[in-house]
Motif scaffolding. Structure first.
Motif, PDB file in Angstrom:
ATOM      1  N   ILE A   1       0.848  -1.202   0.000  1.00 11.04           N
ATOM      2  CA  ILE A   1       0.000   0.000   0.000  1.00 11.04           C
ATOM      3  C   ILE A   1       0.887   1.257   0.000  1.00 11.04           C
ATOM      4  N   ALA A   2       1.957   1.228   0.799  1.00  6.79           N
ATOM      5  CA  ALA A   2       2.868   2.377   0.839  1.00  6.79           C
ATOM      6  C   ALA A   2       3.510   2.592  -0.530  1.00  6.79           C
ATOM      7  N   GLN A   3       3.885   1.505  -1.173  1.00  4.87           N
ATOM      8  CA  GLN A   3       4.452   1.594  -2.526  1.00  4.87           C
ATOM      9  C   GLN A   3       3.450   2.204  -3.505  1.00  4.87           C
ATOM     10  N   LEU A   4       2.208   1.788  -3.378  1.00  7.46           N
ATOM     11  CA  LEU A   4       1.157   2.305  -4.262  1.00  7.46           C
ATOM     12  C   LEU A   4       0.959   3.804  -4.043  1.00  7.46           C
ATOM     13  N   ILE A   5       0.871   4.189  -2.788  1.00  6.29           N
ATOM     14  CA  ILE A   5       0.686   5.612  -2.470  1.00  6.29           C
ATOM     15  C   ILE A   5       1.860   6.425  -3.021  1.00  6.29           C
ATOM     16  N   ASP A   6       3.050   5.926  -2.774  1.00  4.29           N
ATOM     17  CA  ASP A   6       4.252   6.589  -3.242  1.00  4.29           C
ATOM     18  C   ASP A   6       4.213   6.816  -4.757  1.00  4.29           C
ATOM     19  N   GLY A   7       3.683   5.852  -5.466  1.00  5.56           N
ATOM     20  CA  GLY A   7       3.685   5.920  -6.931  1.00  5.56           C
ATOM     21  C   GLY A   7       2.590   6.784  -7.517  1.00  5.56           C
ATOM     22  N   ILE A   8       1.536   7.058  -6.758  1.00  6.31           N
ATOM     23  CA  ILE A   8       0.401   7.777  -7.361  1.00  6.31           C
ATOM     24  C   ILE A   8       0.049   9.084  -6.676  1.00  6.31           C
ATOM     25  N   GLU A   9       0.615   9.350  -5.503  1.00  3.34           N
ATOM     26  CA  GLU A   9       0.097  10.487  -4.712  1.00  3.34           C
ATOM     27  C   GLU A   9       0.307  11.828  -5.399  1.00  3.34           C
ATOM     28  N   ASN A  10       1.315  11.910  -6.275  1.00  5.19           N
ATOM     29  CA  ASN A  10       1.564  13.192  -6.942  1.00  5.19           C
ATOM     30  C   ASN A  10       0.914  13.310  -8.316  1.00  5.19           C
ATOM     31  N   LEU A  11       0.128  12.307  -8.688  1.00  2.22           N
ATOM     32  CA  LEU A  11      -0.565  12.403  -9.981  1.00  2.22           C
ATOM     33  C   LEU A  11      -1.548  13.575  -9.926  1.00  2.22           C
ATOM     34  N   GLU A  12      -1.617  14.289 -11.051  1.00  5.13           N
ATOM     35  CA  GLU A  12      -2.427  15.515 -11.098  1.00  5.13           C
ATOM     36  C   GLU A  12      -3.912  15.211 -10.858  1.00  5.13           C
ATOM     37  N   GLY A  13      -4.499  15.963  -9.964  1.00 10.87           N
ATOM     38  CA  GLY A  13      -5.944  15.852  -9.728  1.00 10.87           C
ATOM     39  C   GLY A  13      -6.363  14.624  -8.955  1.00 10.87           C
ATOM     40  N   LEU A  14      -5.393  13.930  -8.369  1.00 15.10           N
ATOM     41  CA  LEU A  14      -5.728  12.698  -7.628  1.00 15.10           C
ATOM     42  C   LEU A  14      -5.823  12.992  -6.132  1.00 15.10           C
ATOM     43  N   THR A  15      -6.910  12.537  -5.532  1.00 17.90           N
ATOM     44  CA  THR A  15      -7.078  12.678  -4.084  1.00 17.90           C
ATOM     45  C   THR A  15      -7.044  11.299  -3.435  1.00 17.90           C
ATOM     46  N   LEU A  16      -6.167  11.176  -2.432  1.00 22.47           N
ATOM     47  CA  LEU A  16      -6.116   9.930  -1.667  1.00 22.47           C
ATOM     48  C   LEU A  16      -7.164   9.986  -0.560  1.00 22.47           C
ATOM     49  N   HIS A  17      -7.898   8.912  -0.383  1.00 20.49           N
ATOM     50  CA  HIS A  17      -8.828   8.819   0.747  1.00 20.49           C
ATOM     51  C   HIS A  17      -8.370   7.690   1.670  1.00 20.49           C
ATOM     52  N   CYS A  18      -7.328   8.007   2.424  1.00 21.70           N
ATOM     53  CA  CYS A  18      -6.785   6.992   3.339  1.00 21.70           C
ATOM     54  C   CYS A  18      -6.234   7.692   4.572  1.00 21.70           C
ATOM     55  N   PRO A  19      -7.123   8.388   5.306  1.00 20.86           N
ATOM     56  CA  PRO A  19      -6.618   9.155   6.444  1.00 20.86           C
ATOM     57  C   PRO A  19      -5.874   8.273   7.446  1.00 20.86           C
ATOM     58  N   GLY A  20      -4.792   8.839   7.979  1.00 21.44           N
ATOM     59  CA  GLY A  20      -4.060   8.120   9.024  1.00 21.44           C
ATOM     60  C   GLY A  20      -3.350   6.884   8.535  1.00 21.44           C
ATOM     61  N   ILE A  21      -3.060   6.856   7.231  1.00 18.96           N
ATOM     62  CA  ILE A  21      -2.442   5.646   6.667  1.00 18.96           C
ATOM     63  C   ILE A  21      -1.134   5.363   7.401  1.00 18.96           C
ATOM     64  N   GLY A  22      -0.878   4.115   7.648  1.00 20.19           N
ATOM     65  CA  GLY A  22       0.297   3.693   8.404  1.00 20.19           C
ATOM     66  C   GLY A  22       0.031   2.279   8.885  1.00 20.19           C
ATOM     67  N   HIS A  23       0.703   1.881   9.914  1.00 14.26           N
ATOM     68  CA  HIS A  23       0.561   0.496  10.344  1.00 14.26           C
ATOM     69  C   HIS A  23      -0.841   0.180  10.841  1.00 14.26           C
ATOM     70  N   ASP A  24      -1.436   1.115  11.581  1.00 12.78           N
ATOM     71  CA  ASP A  24      -2.767   0.859  12.142  1.00 12.78           C
ATOM     72  C   ASP A  24      -3.845   1.196  11.123  1.00 12.78           C
ATOM     73  N   HIS A  25      -3.838   0.465  10.060  1.00 13.08           N
ATOM     74  CA  HIS A  25      -4.695   0.766   8.925  1.00 13.08           C
ATOM     75  C   HIS A  25      -4.885  -0.533   8.161  1.00 13.08           C
ATOM     76  N   LEU A  26      -6.001  -0.666   7.482  1.00 15.82           N
ATOM     77  CA  LEU A  26      -6.194  -1.852   6.641  1.00 15.82           C
ATOM     78  C   LEU A  26      -5.511  -1.640   5.293  1.00 15.82           C
ATOM     79  N   PRO A  27      -5.195  -2.723   4.608  1.00 13.79           N
ATOM     80  CA  PRO A  27      -4.554  -2.610   3.284  1.00 13.79           C
ATOM     81  C   PRO A  27      -5.553  -2.254   2.192  1.00 13.79           C
ATOM     82  N   VAL A  28      -6.185  -1.112   2.399  1.00 12.41           N
ATOM     83  CA  VAL A  28      -7.255  -0.631   1.535  1.00 12.41           C
ATOM     84  C   VAL A  28      -6.959   0.826   1.228  1.00 12.41           C
ATOM     85  N   LEU A  29      -7.136   1.213  -0.018  1.00 10.49           N
ATOM     86  CA  LEU A  29      -6.858   2.587  -0.420  1.00 10.49           C
ATOM     87  C   LEU A  29      -7.918   3.047  -1.406  1.00 10.49           C
ATOM     88  N   SER A  30      -8.591   4.127  -1.072  1.00  9.57           N
ATOM     89  CA  SER A  30      -9.571   4.713  -1.987  1.00  9.57           C
ATOM     90  C   SER A  30      -8.990   5.978  -2.595  1.00  9.57           C
TER      91      SER A  30
END
Lengths: 397, 397
Positions: A286-315
């Motif tokens: 999930i961290a790899q995925l976020i790293d690869g897409i977070e700077n894409l133009e117009g993309l909003t991550l919906h994964c507040p508090g992402i880190g260890h205490d989080h499910l492997p789910v990313l909207s």
């Protein structure tokens, strides 16, 4: 066609460990009879397999009850939430739930309110943190509050609720506490004693790696739950009424030994791998995925508090392209499978501002690899760039 | 140990045709995702498989409705009877059922009467013929009678009820008609148009040769059936209430594509073999069994009207030995599996005078052979002779 990249593990895990397919194939071929309906060797073996699965799950959830027969199998987590709600609700009861919930909690409450049986309140989620404030739950408690129903981990944004604090509030106010562990069982510890949970609902086919058609609930001691489905039980057949004994009180009809044998193998596999190990590996992806897409133009991550205490789910949500078009393009052009829409959690999407189209959701599983994530990043990058170019072209046309 | 002789096919058929095991193993391994939850190729394939199975069963039951989406999958016939009864029942309704019924009909009616929702009458069975007299059903109809529920074929004594005559009565009096085809679907024709049935309940794991964990109901047009289980449906997720569309109205949660893929293969196998061919072969084996045991001392056959219009089910009772001891001896000493007890049909046993111990029941399936029957005859002959000798010894002691 490139190999399938399956990133919809939050809907159902796929593939399952080989042992799950293998055990189901061999057990049902060799022992596919009706347990509890005769004393034959095959029936006894089938009954013992079910009993062993009960014990394993009873222990996994650390149910304070001495009797593992309060581990109940259903055909899905949805059947389990319905059973728990309808088996507990009495005229005039008040329930409390949250905006994080799945329709399998929200709709039974809505329907029972429409019938005039119960009333309920829905506690808001903080859209910045994705969290429920336990104080809001405590403030919603009334004298007639019977049960508090909380989604342990969100199937949309992956946040894990403060289940232990909420459990303390339930204990303090002597209110029943149902924890919907559909997304968390097998991913993080779900400890009924630590969390003070009275009922834990689980899906068999998600991170416990059983097949679809399995699920259930762990019922704590002294929980006043009635049967809601009545029929044959293989015991006390002469009784006009449905027997009160567990598990028959809440299970009736021929058991799904095919599915339960797969669930047995799945849970054992999880315990062998170690829940923590699987989770760590998934969160790295999930961290790899976020790293690869977070700077894409117009993309909003919906994964507040992402880190260890989080499910492997990313909207995510992206400007200029709907989640529905995104999943279709990912599937058709790149063979990447994920899920778009409201994910059966409409209040949550209202709260984070993603209704009515919802989000694109990635759900990572233990058989995903770093290459899978790279493929998804590349695909998403291409599709989003094209979408922006198209939008720019339309704007200048 | 001698080879297993499985004669408990009336509980669940075993083994299944090879194609059932094979299809389940390959389909779930290759397509085990959640249909209707995304548009991926795998999800579409899973959705199409379910849709095809609906169509096949819709046609098998000759449902007059133009829409096969009223063929509903459940996790068992018991879930289907519960759904039908609770989805139809309104305050003050009157139901009529029969002494032939299984607890999956009797207990839901009993429990709803206890709740003060409905009332019902149970029509007697003639113990000599094993039949319900349609006149008795007609005489029990009141202005508030909502539905008549009839066991199409008995799981204890194998008699097939006059379903068409009863259907005419239901039509004449404008009363709903539920036919419990758990034991007949796949064995004899179950034609909703000919029988005038509004709802047909079926078990997937009996003579349709699907796995345990499958069942369902065929709902005719204009049947006012409400949803009784609410949750995610993969459509209209923003609705606060559960959608009214079929099949979602009566199906919720992740579908059991593993089980349904097996049921798909099982029903196709039945249709290829021909229902009539399977039935003829099974009834020959039942005739062979009767021929071999009917003159055993102290043995009573409970199979009134045995002949072609009968299920491949035979109940017996024997002096000086309980059915429970008989099945244990058959299993332990001869590896012959059958079923003892009340078979979840307590009123029927009361009527034929076999309560509380019930009977020993043989259920023949398509994979039984003449050698199996010979083994059962030999075993039964030996056990019964020993029982009589033991009783005589005890008498003279």
């Amino acid at each position: 066609m490139t190999d399938l990249v399956y990133l919809d593990n939050a809907s159902t895990t796929f593939p399952k460990p080989d042992c799950v397919y293998d055990v189901m194939a061999s057990f049902y071929r060799e022992n596919g009879v009706s347990p509890g309906r005769s004393g034959s060797d095959l029936a006894v073996a089938a009954g013992m397999m079910i009993d062993e699965t009960r014990r394993i799950l009873h222990k996994l959830f650390n149910n304070p009850d001495s009797d593992h027969k309060r581990l109940i199998f259903t055909s899905s987590a949805t059947e389990a939430t319905n059973l728990a709600i309808k088996g507990i609700a009495c005229q005039g009861d008040h329930f409390i739930t949250t905006e994080v919930e799945h329709n399998s909690i929200l709709r039974p409450l809505y329907m029972l309110k429409q019938e005039g049986l119960i009333d309920y309140d829905i506690v808001p989620m903080n859209p910045e943190t994705g969290m429920i404030d336990p104080i809001d739950i405590e403030n919603a408690i009334k004298p007639e509050t019977k049960m508090i129903l909380v989604n342990h981990g969100s199937n949309v944004i992956g946040t894990i609720q403060p289940a232990e604090e909420i459990g303390q509030i339930c204990k303090k106010h002597n209110v029943l506490y149902l924890l919907d562990a559909s997304q968390t069982a097998g991913v993080i510890p779900v400890d009924m004693q630590k969390l003070n949970a009275d009922i834990v609902v689980f899906a068999g086919h998600k991170s416990l790696f059983g097949p679809c058609g399995t699920g259930g609930l762990a019922v704590g001691p002294d929980v006043p739950i009635r049967s809601t489905k009545w029929g044959g039980t293989g015991i006390k057949s002469a009784l006009r009424y449905h027997p009160d004994d567990f598990p028959q009180r809440l299970e009736t009809g021929t058991p799904n030994i095919l599915g339960i044998s797969g669930l047995n193998a799945g849970v054992k596999w999880v315990l062998e791998q170690g829940i923590e190990n699987i989770h760590n590996q998934e969160m790295k992806l999930i961290a790899q995925l976020i790293d690869g897409i977070e700077n894409l133009e117009g993309l909003t991550l919906h994964c507040p508090g992402i880190g260890h205490d989080h499910l492997p789910v990313l909207s995510i949500a992206v400007e200029n392209i709907t989640p529905q078009e995104l999943t279709t393009r990912l599937d058709v052009d790149y063979n990447v499978t994920c899920r778009s829409g409201l994910q059966c959690a409409p209040y949550l999407h209202d709260r984070i501002g993603t209704s009515p189209n919802g989000t694109l959701r990635f759900g990572v599983g233990p058989f995903n690899t770093s290459d899978h994530i790279d493929s998804a990043i590349t695909a998403l990058t291409n599709i989003i760039e094209e979408a922006h170019q198209r939008a720019a072209g339309a704007g200048s046309a």
